[in-house]
Design a protein around this motif. Structure first.
Motif, PDB file in Angstrom:
ATOM      1  N   UNK A 180       0.826  -1.200   0.000  1.00 14.86           N
ATOM      2  CA  UNK A 180       0.000   0.000   0.000  1.00 14.86           C
ATOM      3  C   UNK A 180       0.866   1.258   0.000  1.00 14.86           C
ATOM      4  N   UNK A 181       2.128   1.100   0.401  1.00 10.39           N
ATOM      5  CA  UNK A 181       3.013   2.261   0.534  1.00 10.39           C
ATOM      6  C   UNK A 181       4.187   2.239  -0.446  1.00 10.39           C
ATOM      7  N   UNK A 182       4.648   1.059  -0.833  1.00 11.86           N
ATOM      8  CA  UNK A 182       5.827   0.956  -1.692  1.00 11.86           C
ATOM      9  C   UNK A 182       5.594  -0.117  -2.753  1.00 11.86           C
ATOM     10  N   UNK A 183       6.080   0.158  -3.937  1.00 11.17           N
ATOM     11  CA  UNK A 183       5.870  -0.776  -5.036  1.00 11.17           C
ATOM     12  C   UNK A 183       6.868  -1.927  -5.028  1.00 11.17           C
ATOM     13  N   UNK A 184       8.033  -1.724  -4.407  1.00 12.05           N
ATOM     14  CA  UNK A 184       9.071  -2.741  -4.476  1.00 12.05           C
ATOM     15  C   UNK A 184      10.124  -2.506  -3.398  1.00 12.05           C
TER      16      UNK A 184
END
Length: 226
Positions: free
Chosen positions: A67-71
């Motif tokens: 929800x906060x970081x893609x990777x």
């Protein structure tokens, strides 16, 4: 104006606390993830750190992570920024004792940089190693951009000294690059790589050595005249 707009108990007013609560929780979760990421990257290195390690250390679910970081790459770059910002600010707060070319000032500036590096040494070491080994161009770009910023500021300082009649003409961009390499490599090898953070006395010893190198490398007008 509708009833909801005018009534304190209307729909808009009633939904505000919930939205604020959600935002607060989200910011707290993001902060916890970043703190956990710094710990994991510092302990395991970039390549051996897994998202599973980060969420375990933060005490949140893997779904919350996405929800906060893609990777992993994205959270690593974000986790680095406070350390890079501190490193950039470190020399700005140093009091100059002379015109900027004297040994005392150069040693003080170097000490401020190395002290800041020591406080953030693990994550900064990981950045350099990730830039060399990661297939993500973002790492090498971030490292090169940070380095280019430092070299550019040094070159501007050198040109200003030249305009003020303190330095003779030279290739200021190349000189700034060489001076930057001296402090950067010293920081990485003698502060970033050791198992333990060097003591204050060792950092001051390094600052004196690098500050002396900077002082001797400057094409001072009075030195040439002598």
């Amino acid at each position: 104006m509708s009833v909801a707009d005018s009534d304190p108990g209307g729909a808009d007013a009633g939904s505000t606390p919930a939205r604020r609560g959600k935002n607060t929780r989200g910011l707290r979760t993001r902060s916890e993830l970043l703190e956990a990421a710094v710990t994991c990257f510092s302990e395991y290195g970039y390549s051996r750190t897994r998202i599973a390690d980060i969420v375990f250390a933060a005490g949140v679910s893997q779904g919350n992570f996405y929800r906060h970081f893609a990777s992993k790459d994205e959270i690593f770059l974000e986790a680095l920024r406070p350390s890079l910002d501190e490193l950039t600010r470190s020399t700005h707060r140093t009091v100059r004792t002379g015109d900027g070319t004297d040994r005392a000032t150069l040693v003080a500036l170097t000490s401020a940089y190395l002290t800041s590096y020591a406080r953030n040494r693990r994550i900064l070491r990981v950045m350099r190693e990730a830039a060399a080994t990661s297939t993500d161009e973002g790492f090498s770009e971030l490292w090169l951009a940070q380095r280019a910023n430092y070299v550019e500021r040094t070159a501007r300082w050198l040109r200003d000294l030249h305009r003020r009649g303190k330095l003779t003409e030279t290739d200021f961009d190349l000189l700034a690059d060489v001076l930057g390499s001296a402090i950067e490599q010293t920081a990485y090898v003698h502060i970033g790589l050791p198992a333990a953070t060097p003591r204050r006395e060792r950092i001051e010893q390094l600052a004196v050595a690098v500050g002396e190198v900077w002082h001797r490398a400057l094409p001072l007008v009075e030195r040439d005249e002598a």
